[in-house]
Design a protein around this motif. Sequence first.
Motif: not given
Length: 109
Positions: A61-69, A71-75
């Motif tokens: 979840s942290a590695n898909r954090d929209e506040d940090l990344f 487009d977090p769901f994009l590789f």
Amino acid sequence: MENPGQLARLKDDLGLLPSAVDEMVRWVTPIKCFLCTAVKDYELRGVTIRKGDALLLSYPSANRDEDLFEDPFLFAVARTPNRHLAFGFGVHYCLGAALAKMKTNAFFA
């Protein structure tokens, strides 16, 4: 392998390998969770965490954090910065992280 366009981009530019390895690790997140206990009261986004409360840290979840990344769901093999938590953090940082990155880098090179 699930992102053939990104693989092609990496093949065309092996200079992207260091950022690609970090993105691969962020994407699969080898550490899934960590349970800890709050050592003091703390307020986080309007929620009070009390001393003694059990906390589950969810690394995927942290590695898909929209506040940090962005487009977090994009590789994205060229993602920078990439402040993922896939190997933990602080005193709980994985001792084998450097070796894992080195081996992944060697494999794809």
